[in-house]
Design an enzyme around this catalytic site. Structure first.
Site, PDB file in Angstrom:
ATOM      1  CB  SER A 192      -0.970  -0.058   1.172  1.00  0.00           C
ATOM      2  OG  SER A 192      -2.010   0.876   1.019  1.00  0.00           O
ATOM      3  CD  GLU A 308      -5.264  -3.602  -4.243  1.00  0.00           C
ATOM      4  OE1 GLU A 308      -5.352  -3.383  -3.009  1.00  0.00           O
ATOM      5  OE2 GLU A 308      -4.210  -4.045  -4.760  1.00  0.00           O
ATOM      6  CG  HIS A 368      -5.768  -2.417   0.214  1.00  0.00           C
ATOM      7  ND1 HIS A 368      -4.856  -2.246  -0.800  1.00  0.00           N
ATOM      8  CD2 HIS A 368      -5.346  -1.612   1.232  1.00  0.00           C
ATOM      9  CE1 HIS A 368      -3.942  -1.380  -0.430  1.00  0.00           C
ATOM     10  NE2 HIS A 368      -4.199  -0.985   0.806  1.00  0.00           N
TER      11      HIS A 368
END
Length: 453
Positions: A192, A308, A368
């Site tokens: 990230s 995600e 994610h």
């Protein structure tokens, strides 16, 4: 055992930085909370990091150090992200195998995520015991976040958070051999915002020589918009009752500033836009442009999860949305993979793509952060069952972790290199109905076409 304590018996290392006392449990040694810079307080707040001098006394490295995060971005996060009080936030942790006859071992330096505003290197999802088991020294790094790390203000050096990371990499170069690590085999890796930081460091002229391989998981090319960031600082200043300057923000605690950022978000006060900004010696040009010039001697592994932030719908709906190439996943993450591969198409070192496709039954897709317990091979870590369900596939963790360890050891991935062109090869992990890992082509094609248009 306190959740922040390392288990085992004391073990001592004599490094250039000083005498450091960690803990050994079985084949794993842990040295936590080691300061690599002076505490960024007082006159050192909003200033470039200052290298820590040699520790004058034996340093107790049995506990995680203070974290830059004082207030989490959300009440509940997918990754457990403990906040630990204290001033010495510029610290690192090392998990290493016990000494044996293998000589110096490859090193992975891990940068945590959290939108450059939050996150914690003390997360149990980043515990490096599986890397130590497999002959890799794992280093986790803390760095300044939010206003203290990335606010563009007059009289303040930009990109302080990146400067912290560069200094941490210097510390690794100087000290890691004492812990069994090879300073000539350093991989910088992150997820990230941490993955975005990896791409920023790769694109920077300052990154050369500090690391030799790079891994960006769900990174994105998140170059900050200085104008938007200054607008955010104006609104923060009004909320805090101070001018948006070094002196003004310096009169407020880190906790109070971080809480004000969250309050603005909760009130719909616009995007939270602090992060690396171009225009200084660290990032003289935007990250996407820097990637065409710098880091071409550094092999790069990068990829994204299939969904995600676009999970929570049925598999057929997810597939249709991906085909359209219009999701947040595509705009922020998957497009960055294609753009990075294209920027590096002439690089002497290779670029390899992956896509994590296993859908968490809890998160409603390949969400994610869902790939992290697999890459770290820590499916038994706290919080994993809550995010991934009671039975995430252990075989997938074994395979993904082995691929990452192989890359850190200096091996090229088994699948073909990417160039950013349509039909680029990638390795897919955990797609329903397929093998745990399958080499394929075209995973990023809709994104490539969207970017090229």
């Amino acid at each position: 055992m306190d959740s922040f304590d390392a288990p085992g018996e004391p073990v001592t290392v004599h490094a250039p930085a000083g005498t450091i006392i960690g803990r050994r449990a079985g084949h794993v040694r842990r040295f936590l909370g080691i300061p690599y810079a002076e505490a960024p307080t007082g006159v050192r707040r909003f200033a470039p990091p200052v290298p820590r001098g040699r520790l004058p006394e034996p340093f107790d490295a049995s506990r995680h150090g203070a974290t830059s995060q004082r207030v989490p971005l959300f009440a509940t996060t997918t990754i457990p992200e403990p906040s630990i009080p204290g001033d010495d936030v510029l610290n690192l942790g090392i998990v290493a195998p016990a000494p044996d006859d293998r000589g110096l071992l490859p090193v992975m330096v891990w940068i945590h995520g959290g939108a450059f505003l939050a996150g914690s290197p003390a997360s149990p999802w980043y515990e490096g015991r599986a890397f130590a088991r497999d002959g890799v020294v794992c280093v986790t790094v803390g760095y300044r976040l939010g206003v203290d790390g990335f606010a563009p203000m007059d009289g303040v050096h930009p990109n302080l958070g990146l400067r912290d990371l560069l200094l941490a990499l210097d510390w690794v170069q100087e000290n890691i051999a004492a812990f069994g690590g090879d300073p000539d085999q350093v991989t910088v890796a992150g997820q990230s915002a941490g993955g975005a930081a990896v791409l920023a460091l790769l694109s920077s002229p300052a990154g050369g020589g500090r690391f030799h391989r790079a891994v960006s998981l769900s990174g994105g090319i998140f170059g900050g918009d200085a104008e938007a960031a200054r607008d955010l600082l104006e609104r923060l200043g009004r909320r805090l009752g101070v001018p948006p300057t070094r002196t003004g923000f310096g009169s407020r605690t880190v906790e109070r500033i971080q809480q004000a950022v969250i309050d603005l978000r909760d009130e719909g006060g616009g995007r939270l836009v602090l992060g690396p900004c171009a225009g200084d010696d660290i990032l003289p040009v935007p990250i996407a442009d820097g990637l065409t010039v710098h880091g071409h001697d550094v092999p790069l592994l990068l990829g994204a999860t299939g969904d995600e932030f676009d999970g929570g719908v049925e598999q057929e709906a997810r597939a249709a949305a991906r085909a359209a190439g219009t999701r947040v996943t595509d705009a922020l993450f998957r497009s960055a993979c294609a753009r990075t591969a294209a920027a590096r198409r002439r690089a002497a070192a290779g670029t390899w793509l992956y896509s994590f496709e296993w859908p968490s039954p809890v998160l409603g897709g390949a969400a994610h952060c869902a790939d992290l317990p697999f890459f770290f091979d820590v499916l038994d870590a706290p919080g994993v069952a809550r995010a991934l369900g009671p039975n995430p596939p252990a075989g997938l963790a074994t395979l993904m972790h082995a691929d990452l360890v192989g890359f850190v050891r200096g091996q090229d991935p088994a699948w073909a290199r990417a160039t950013g062109a349509p039909g680029d090869p990638a390795r897919e992990y955990g797609r329903p109905g397929a093998a745990l890992a399958a080499d394929t082509t075209g995973v990023y094609d809709p994104v490539v076409r969207a970017v090229e248009c």
